[in-house]
Scaffold this motif. Structure first.
Motif, PDB file in Angstrom:
ATOM      1  N   ILE A 152      33.950  44.408  38.732  1.00 16.80           N
ATOM      2  CA  ILE A 152      34.722  45.444  39.446  1.00 16.80           C
ATOM      3  C   ILE A 152      35.621  46.159  38.454  1.00 16.80           C
ATOM      4  O   ILE A 152      35.720  47.389  38.436  1.00 16.80           O
ATOM      5  N   GLN A 153      36.246  45.380  37.609  1.00 15.44           N
ATOM      6  CA  GLN A 153      37.161  45.939  36.614  1.00 15.44           C
ATOM      7  C   GLN A 153      36.430  46.907  35.687  1.00 15.44           C
ATOM      8  O   GLN A 153      36.957  47.950  35.304  1.00 15.44           O
ATOM      9  N   ASN A 154      35.185  46.571  35.351  1.00 14.16           N
ATOM     10  CA  ASN A 154      34.446  47.392  34.388  1.00 14.16           C
ATOM     11  C   ASN A 154      33.751  48.598  35.015  1.00 14.16           C
ATOM     12  O   ASN A 154      33.161  49.413  34.303  1.00 14.16           O
ATOM     13  N   SER A 155      33.799  48.712  36.329  1.00 16.71           N
ATOM     14  CA  SER A 155      33.160  49.863  36.992  1.00 16.71           C
ATOM     15  C   SER A 155      34.196  50.942  37.246  1.00 16.71           C
ATOM     16  O   SER A 155      35.300  50.638  37.710  1.00 16.71           O
ATOM     17  N   LYS A 156      33.827  52.190  36.950  1.00 21.51           N
ATOM     18  CA  LYS A 156      34.791  53.271  37.206  1.00 21.51           C
ATOM     19  C   LYS A 156      34.556  53.900  38.579  1.00 21.51           C
ATOM     20  O   LYS A 156      35.471  54.037  39.367  1.00 21.51           O
ATOM     21  N   ILE A 174      34.737  41.685  47.148  1.00 17.30           N
ATOM     22  CA  ILE A 174      33.967  40.509  46.720  1.00 17.30           C
ATOM     23  C   ILE A 174      33.295  39.861  47.938  1.00 17.30           C
ATOM     24  O   ILE A 174      32.114  39.514  47.902  1.00 17.30           O
ATOM     25  N   VAL A 175      34.064  39.734  49.020  1.00 19.72           N
ATOM     26  CA  VAL A 175      33.517  39.121  50.246  1.00 19.72           C
ATOM     27  C   VAL A 175      32.427  40.009  50.849  1.00 19.72           C
ATOM     28  O   VAL A 175      31.374  39.530  51.278  1.00 19.72           O
ATOM     29  N   LEU A 176      32.672  41.320  50.843  1.00 24.55           N
ATOM     30  CA  LEU A 176      31.678  42.268  51.368  1.00 24.55           C
ATOM     31  C   LEU A 176      30.347  42.130  50.616  1.00 24.55           C
ATOM     32  O   LEU A 176      29.279  42.058  51.235  1.00 24.55           O
ATOM     33  N   CYS A 177      30.427  42.089  49.292  1.00 27.43           N
ATOM     34  CA  CYS A 177      29.199  42.005  48.487  1.00 27.43           C
ATOM     35  C   CYS A 177      28.448  40.713  48.789  1.00 27.43           C
ATOM     36  O   CYS A 177      27.220  40.709  48.890  1.00 27.43           O
ATOM     37  N   GLU A 178      29.205  39.643  48.953  1.00 30.29           N
ATOM     38  CA  GLU A 178      28.570  38.350  49.193  1.00 30.29           C
ATOM     39  C   GLU A 178      27.992  38.274  50.607  1.00 30.29           C
ATOM     40  O   GLU A 178      26.853  37.851  50.791  1.00 30.29           O
ATOM     41  N   ASP A 179      28.773  38.704  51.592  1.00 28.54           N
ATOM     42  CA  ASP A 179      28.343  38.541  52.989  1.00 28.54           C
ATOM     43  C   ASP A 179      27.300  39.572  53.419  1.00 28.54           C
ATOM     44  O   ASP A 179      26.339  39.236  54.099  1.00 28.54           O
ATOM     45  N   GLU A 180      27.513  40.820  53.040  1.00 30.63           N
ATOM     46  CA  GLU A 180      26.625  41.883  53.542  1.00 30.63           C
ATOM     47  C   GLU A 180      25.435  42.129  52.623  1.00 30.63           C
ATOM     48  O   GLU A 180      24.369  42.511  53.071  1.00 30.63           O
ATOM     49  N   PHE A 181      25.642  41.950  51.315  1.00 35.97           N
ATOM     50  CA  PHE A 181      24.560  42.280  50.364  1.00 35.97           C
ATOM     51  C   PHE A 181      24.027  41.038  49.642  1.00 35.97           C
ATOM     52  O   PHE A 181      23.140  41.147  48.808  1.00 35.97           O
ATOM     53  N   LYS A 182      24.601  39.889  49.956  1.00 33.23           N
ATOM     54  CA  LYS A 182      24.161  38.613  49.367  1.00 33.23           C
ATOM     55  C   LYS A 182      24.186  38.648  47.842  1.00 33.23           C
ATOM     56  O   LYS A 182      23.297  38.148  47.162  1.00 33.23           O
ATOM     57  N   ILE A 183      25.176  39.298  47.311  1.00 35.30           N
ATOM     58  CA  ILE A 183      25.316  39.390  45.855  1.00 35.30           C
ATOM     59  C   ILE A 183      26.703  38.873  45.461  1.00 35.30           C
ATOM     60  O   ILE A 183      27.713  39.311  46.013  1.00 35.30           O
ATOM     61  N   ILE A 184      26.721  37.963  44.516  1.00 37.60           N
ATOM     62  CA  ILE A 184      28.001  37.475  44.001  1.00 37.60           C
ATOM     63  C   ILE A 184      28.437  38.431  42.894  1.00 37.60           C
ATOM     64  O   ILE A 184      27.736  38.611  41.903  1.00 37.60           O
ATOM     65  N   ILE A 185      29.586  39.031  43.076  1.00 36.18           N
ATOM     66  CA  ILE A 185      30.098  39.955  42.055  1.00 36.18           C
ATOM     67  C   ILE A 185      31.365  39.358  41.458  1.00 36.18           C
ATOM     68  O   ILE A 185      32.188  38.768  42.164  1.00 36.18           O
ATOM     69  N   SER A 186      31.501  39.510  40.156  1.00 39.99           N
ATOM     70  CA  SER A 186      32.700  38.947  39.510  1.00 39.99           C
ATOM     71  C   SER A 186      33.794  40.017  39.459  1.00 39.99           C
ATOM     72  O   SER A 186      33.499  41.227  39.415  1.00 39.99           O
ATOM     73  N   PRO A 187      35.047  39.587  39.452  1.00 34.08           N
ATOM     74  CA  PRO A 187      36.138  40.549  39.328  1.00 34.08           C
ATOM     75  C   PRO A 187      36.008  41.400  38.060  1.00 34.08           C
ATOM     76  O   PRO A 187      36.402  42.563  38.047  1.00 34.08           O
ATOM     77  N   ASN A 188      35.416  40.825  37.019  1.00 34.52           N
ATOM     78  CA  ASN A 188      35.221  41.597  35.791  1.00 34.52           C
ATOM     79  C   ASN A 188      34.283  42.777  36.015  1.00 34.52           C
ATOM     80  O   ASN A 188      34.478  43.858  35.452  1.00 34.52           O
TER      81      ASN A 188
END
Lengths: 250, 78
Positions: B60-64, B44-58
């Motif tokens: 992540i959960q829904n991605s295989k 979550i931190v990587l996506c926000e800091d490096e890619f400037k994208i807020i990703i929800s835990p859901n």
């Protein structure tokens, strides 16, 4: 007996426009304290100041101040009268594993949570704007006492604040100025609920770790009220955990 | 647009015990033995800091697979 007469007390609350700071300010406003609030969000500050002015003739003012800015701190100190009470509440939360922390995150967090308080208190003391017999309350966190993954810099900042408070209490005891720390567990605030990581990832499991459930802002407010009042006149240098029993199991 | 190889390199760095070669775009990352809550937080931190994208835990959960994860992240950019 609780002495709830704050109408003759001049009190400053930092970080007063949301969460615990706002809760404390509302309580003090209800008790007609000569209240000054500070925050960095102009819109919120204006809205709350207007609300307080209407309900409390003793309300002093809202002062726009980013505590990370030394000039803002100087202006804040200039604009206030000598204080009977000070609540150091301004702070930010961060959830970053140690492996991913950055210089910017560390600097932002430590400036807001720690250094700003050093400088504000220094300037207040230097200007003799804290009365003898005053009470200083510092809002810390139980994060400093446990090892929750992802909280390294946040916990370290609160740990630094705890140590600072201890020494400050010792130095100021000569002037009968009391310094106490409140260390809350997780309470439901906008700051917590708006943090992406906490709201979804951690909040679901979090409440199970609190024997008495997650806290509410009012739970913290009552404790701060006590510490600001004369009823706690024999307390200084204390660090009080208020955590719904979280530390019983951690 | 997220460059798959750049994301994959960063994603591999979140793991300490897993052989990087085992992590490809098709890897079902939640099946990796090392997958844990700290890595979720790190992602979550990587996506926000490096890619400037807020990703929800859901999300992540829904991605295989890692590829699913990138697609999911890109959907946040639209």
């Amino acid at each position: 007996m609780i002495n709830e007469n704050f109408s003759n007390k001049k009190i400053l609350v930092t970080g007063a426009t949301s969460g615990i700071g706002l809760g404390i300010s509302r309580m003090l406003n209800e008790y007609k304290a000569q209240l000054t609030i500070s925050g960095r969000n102009q819109t919120k500050l204006n809205k709350i100041s207007n609300e307080f002015e209407l309900s409390n003739l003793n309300f002093n003012k809202g002062i726009l101040a980013d505590v990370c800015n030394l000039e803002d701190i100087s202006n804040l100190v200039q604009e206030i009268d000598t204080l009977d009470g000070l609540v150091l509440n301004a702070g930010i939360i961060d959830y970053t594993p140690a492996k991913l922390i950055t210089e910017k995150k560390v600097i932002d967090l430590f400036y807001t949570n720690v250094f700003s308080n050093f400088f504000l208190v220094q300037k207040l003391l230097h200007s003799k704007k804290i009365k003898k017999g005053a009470s200083i309350v510092i809002i810390s966190s139980i994060a400093a006492k446990v090892g929750v993954p992802g909280t390294s810099i946040y916990a370290a900042s609160k740990g630094a604040l705890n140590s600072y408070a201890k020494v400050l209490a010792s130095e100021l005891s000569l002037q009968n100025i009391r310094v106490n720390v409140v260390s809350p567990g997780v309470v439901k605030t906008d700051l917590i609920e708006n943090t992406n990581v906490t709201s979804d990832f951690q909040m679901s499991n979090l409440s199970t770790k609190y024997p008495l459930g997650l806290g509410e802002i009012i739970d913290i407010v009552y404790l701060v009220q006590f510490l600001l009042s004369e009823n706690s006149k024999w307390m200084t240098g204390s660090n009080i955990d208020i955590d719904g029993g979280y530390l019983l199991n951690n | 647009m997220i460059k798959e190889n750049v994301f994959l390199d960063q994603f591999r760095l979140l793991f300490d015990e897993t052989d990087p070669s085992l992590i490809t775009l098709d890897t079902k990352f939640k099946d990796l033995e090392e997958w844990n809550s700290l890595i979720i937080l790190s992602l979550i931190v990587l996506c926000e800091d490096e890619f400037k994208i807020i990703i929800s835990p859901n999300q992540i959960q829904n991605s295989k697979t890692v590829c699913d994860l990138i697609e999911s992240l890109e959907s946040n950019l639209k």
